[in-house]
Scaffold this motif. Structure first.
Motif: not given
Length: 98
Positions: A1-2, A6-10, A54-61
């Motif tokens: 898993m990369s 990750l599917v980010i939701s707010d 990975d989670f931090i990178i996705a949220v910052l994006a």
């Protein structure tokens, strides 16, 4: 898993970015003021620490797409941004150094 998986939701009601890792909730709590978002707390499920970056990178994006500045008050997120200063310096508000 990369990080692409990750599917980010707010979750605006709880004021946190969320994703599921191994079917468990990971979240970054935030507070927002004007054009700044304060990332205040990171919670990762036990045993998923290897996915934290990975989670931090996705949220910052996600935040970058909103054209919003980031103030990392969570020690883990501030440390990540400090280690990757060149890549994320444009997300910091003017006058904020980490």
């Amino acid at each position: 898993m990369s990080k692409e998986d990750l599917v980010i939701s707010d979750n605006e009601f709880l004021r946190q970015f969320e994703t599921f890792i191994n079917n468990e909730l990971a979240c970054i709590e935030y507070s927002q003021q004007e054009r700044k978002i304060f990332l205040t707390k990171l919670r990762m499920p036990d045993g998923t620490e290897d996915r934290q970056e990975d989670f931090i990178i996705a949220v910052l994006a996600e935040i970058k797409e909103r054209n919003t500045r980031v103030v990392p008050t969570s020690p883990e997120i501030a440390g990540f941004m400090r280690r990757n200063r060149r890549k994320y310096k444009d997300l910091l508000p003017v006058g904020i150094n980490i």
